[in-house]
Design a protein around this motif. Structure first.
Motif, mmCIF file in Angstrom:
data_model
loop_
_atom_site.group_PDB
_atom_site.id
_atom_site.type_symbol
_atom_site.label_atom_id
_atom_site.label_comp_id
_atom_site.label_asym_id
_atom_site.label_seq_id
_atom_site.Cartn_x
_atom_site.Cartn_y
_atom_site.Cartn_z
ATOM 1 N N TYR A 30 -9.126 20.363 21.056
ATOM 2 C CA TYR A 30 -8.976 20.210 22.409
ATOM 3 C C TYR A 30 -9.114 18.695 22.875
ATOM 4 C CZ TYR A 30 -9.142 20.892 27.464
ATOM 5 O OH TYR A 30 -9.094 20.867 28.751
ATOM 6 N N ASP A 31 -10.148 18.122 22.394
ATOM 7 C CA ASP A 31 -10.622 16.725 22.636
ATOM 8 C C ASP A 31 -9.612 15.638 22.255
ATOM 9 O OD1 ASP A 31 -12.865 17.806 23.682
ATOM 10 O OD2 ASP A 31 -14.066 17.091 21.954
ATOM 11 N N ASP A 32 -8.469 16.132 21.206
ATOM 12 C CA ASP A 32 -7.669 15.097 21.035
ATOM 13 C C ASP A 32 -6.270 15.141 21.892
ATOM 14 O OD1 ASP A 32 -9.256 14.187 18.900
ATOM 15 O OD2 ASP A 32 -8.369 15.369 17.354
ATOM 16 N N ARG A 33 -6.272 15.844 22.974
ATOM 17 C CA ARG A 33 -5.192 15.860 23.719
ATOM 18 C C ARG A 33 -4.776 14.455 23.952
ATOM 19 N NH1 ARG A 33 -7.422 18.359 28.790
ATOM 20 N NH2 ARG A 33 -9.040 17.119 28.014
ATOM 21 N N GLY A 34 -3.444 14.289 24.191
ATOM 22 C CA GLY A 34 -2.814 13.197 24.552
ATOM 23 C C GLY A 34 -2.625 13.168 26.082
ATOM 24 N N ILE A 35 -2.137 11.896 26.572
ATOM 25 C CA ILE A 35 -1.963 11.669 27.985
ATOM 26 C C ILE A 35 -1.119 12.681 28.659
ATOM 27 C CG2 ILE A 35 -0.678 10.292 29.531
ATOM 28 C CD1 ILE A 35 -1.445 7.825 27.596
ATOM 29 N N ILE A 36 0.016 13.277 28.100
ATOM 30 C CA ILE A 36 0.807 14.265 28.627
ATOM 31 C C ILE A 36 -0.132 15.551 28.752
ATOM 32 C CG2 ILE A 36 2.991 15.998 28.506
ATOM 33 C CD1 ILE A 36 4.258 13.585 26.887
ATOM 34 N N PRO A 37 -0.655 16.263 27.845
ATOM 35 C CA PRO A 37 -1.327 17.453 28.147
ATOM 36 C C PRO A 37 -2.548 17.422 29.303
ATOM 37 C CG PRO A 37 -1.027 17.190 25.688
ATOM 38 C CD PRO A 37 -0.818 15.900 26.537
ATOM 39 N N ARG A 38 -3.089 16.041 29.232
ATOM 40 C CA ARG A 38 -4.185 15.739 30.300
ATOM 41 C C ARG A 38 -3.364 15.582 31.627
ATOM 42 N NH1 ARG A 38 -9.145 13.930 27.806
ATOM 43 N NH2 ARG A 38 -8.984 13.757 25.528
ATOM 44 N N THR A 39 -2.162 14.960 31.617
ATOM 45 C CA THR A 39 -1.762 14.988 32.973
ATOM 46 C C THR A 39 -1.355 16.226 33.454
ATOM 47 O OG1 THR A 39 -0.732 12.762 32.510
ATOM 48 C CG2 THR A 39 0.363 13.763 34.118
ATOM 49 N N SER A 60 11.230 17.915 32.087
ATOM 50 C CA SER A 60 12.487 17.314 31.172
ATOM 51 C C SER A 60 11.966 16.721 29.847
ATOM 52 C CB SER A 60 13.632 16.766 31.899
ATOM 53 O OG SER A 60 13.121 15.574 32.382
ATOM 54 N N TYR A 61 12.574 16.693 29.002
ATOM 55 C CA TYR A 61 12.246 15.975 27.846
ATOM 56 C C TYR A 61 13.424 15.115 27.067
ATOM 57 C CZ TYR A 61 8.496 15.004 24.400
ATOM 58 O OH TYR A 61 7.585 14.702 23.311
ATOM 59 N N LEU A 62 13.556 13.960 27.113
ATOM 60 C CA LEU A 62 14.882 13.122 26.677
ATOM 61 C C LEU A 62 14.356 12.419 25.573
ATOM 62 C CD1 LEU A 62 17.701 12.039 27.047
ATOM 63 C CD2 LEU A 62 16.224 10.124 28.547
ATOM 64 N N GLU A 63 15.050 12.436 24.624
ATOM 65 C CA GLU A 63 14.718 11.563 23.406
ATOM 66 C C GLU A 63 16.226 10.365 23.053
ATOM 67 O OE1 GLU A 63 13.909 11.775 18.612
ATOM 68 O OE2 GLU A 63 15.143 13.325 19.390
ATOM 69 N N ILE A 64 15.652 9.306 23.109
ATOM 70 C CA ILE A 64 16.835 8.160 22.873
ATOM 71 C C ILE A 64 16.789 7.673 21.475
ATOM 72 C CG2 ILE A 64 17.492 5.979 23.737
ATOM 73 C CD1 ILE A 64 16.459 6.783 26.460
ATOM 74 N N ILE A 144 10.924 10.289 26.629
ATOM 75 C CA ILE A 144 10.619 10.442 27.951
ATOM 76 C C ILE A 144 10.286 11.946 28.446
ATOM 77 C CG2 ILE A 144 11.023 9.898 30.331
ATOM 78 C CD1 ILE A 144 12.979 7.712 28.871
ATOM 79 N N PHE A 145 8.956 12.217 28.535
ATOM 80 C CA PHE A 145 8.580 13.517 29.315
ATOM 81 C C PHE A 145 8.589 13.262 30.608
ATOM 82 C CE2 PHE A 145 5.566 16.987 30.405
ATOM 83 C CZ PHE A 145 6.348 18.026 29.738
ATOM 84 N N THR A 146 9.234 14.046 31.453
ATOM 85 C CA THR A 146 9.406 13.765 32.895
ATOM 86 C C THR A 146 8.723 14.961 33.528
ATOM 87 O OG1 THR A 146 11.096 12.248 33.016
ATOM 88 C CG2 THR A 146 10.539 13.141 34.936
ATOM 89 N N ILE A 147 7.930 14.853 34.553
ATOM 90 C CA ILE A 147 7.250 15.860 35.393
ATOM 91 C C ILE A 147 7.935 15.719 36.672
ATOM 92 C CG2 ILE A 147 5.315 17.180 36.209
ATOM 93 C CD1 ILE A 147 3.806 15.581 33.841
ATOM 94 N N SER A 162 8.464 13.806 43.709
ATOM 95 C CA SER A 162 8.135 12.733 43.121
ATOM 96 C C SER A 162 8.440 12.851 41.591
ATOM 97 C CB SER A 162 6.540 12.163 43.262
ATOM 98 O OG SER A 162 5.773 13.338 43.006
ATOM 99 N N LYS A 163 8.167 12.060 40.750
ATOM 100 C CA LYS A 163 8.361 11.916 39.155
ATOM 101 C C LYS A 163 7.356 11.322 38.444
ATOM 102 C CE LYS A 163 12.980 11.060 40.017
ATOM 103 N NZ LYS A 163 14.317 10.505 39.581
ATOM 104 N N ILE A 164 6.910 11.792 37.301
ATOM 105 C CA ILE A 164 6.027 11.124 36.648
ATOM 106 C C ILE A 164 6.769 11.185 35.121
ATOM 107 C CG2 ILE A 164 3.801 11.069 35.352
ATOM 108 C CD1 ILE A 164 2.589 13.010 37.617
#
Length: 171
Positions: A30-39, A60-64, A144-147, A162-164
């Motif tokens: 759990y302590d190794d969560r990244g920015i997305i899970p913490r956000t 949404s989740y976009l891969e380029i 790009i993971f967009t909330i 708004s979007k993150i």
């Protein structure tokens, strides 16, 4: 984003420097969560705390990869993704007013933090990886993971959107 402002966080650096780990985190602790899970945790916690607002979240989740966009969350896939080409292509389009739109990129409702995390995990399993001299499981792509956050103060007709964007750049 809770007050109607857009935001973006980029992770960039050399291959193997930990960009993907920083953005998505590790699967074991759990302590190794990244920015997305913490956000997501912070956002859904604030949704509960701010009882004078009604919130909705979509992701949404976009891969380029090689100048082509792919939807990592397309619902028609149902775990049938074996190669990047199995993912639906997303097209970048510009309208007459100069606004940019992503055609064929799905956005999914996330009623809870768990819903949003499950979408993150689904997208991560559909993501392209390959070996490089610096990293045996390099992502080799931008993601790009967009909330999308919609807020409405109870008792008013004012709606804030708004979007993150949380971006993992290829190294």
């Amino acid at each position: 984003a809770l007050d109607g402002f857009n935001g973006t966080i980029f992770a960039y650096g050399q291959t193997g420097s930990g960009k993907t780990f920083t953005i998505t985190g590790g699967p074991e602790r759990y302590d190794d969560r990244g920015i997305i899970p913490r956000t997501l945790s912070m956002l859904f916690g604030e949704f509960k705390r701010r009882s004078d607002y009604q919130y909705q979240a979509h992701v949404s989740y976009l891969e380029i990869y090689n100048d082509s966009g792919y939807d990592l969350l397309d619902p028609s896939l149902e775990n049938n993704v074996k190669a990047l080409e199995d993912l639906p292509k997303v097209k970048l389009m510009e309208d007459d007013d100069g606004n940019i739109h992503l055609r064929n990129l799905s956005a999914h409702s996330a009623m809870t933090e768990e819903d949003a995390l499950n979408l993150l995990f689904l997208g991560d399993t559909n993501r392209t990886t390959s070996e490089t001299p610096m990293n045996l499981a390099s992502s080799r792509s931008h993601c790009i993971f967009t909330i999308f956050v919609t807020a409405c103060q109870i008792g008013t007709d004012v709606i804030r959107k708004s979007k993150i964007h949380l971006v993992d750049l290829a190294g």
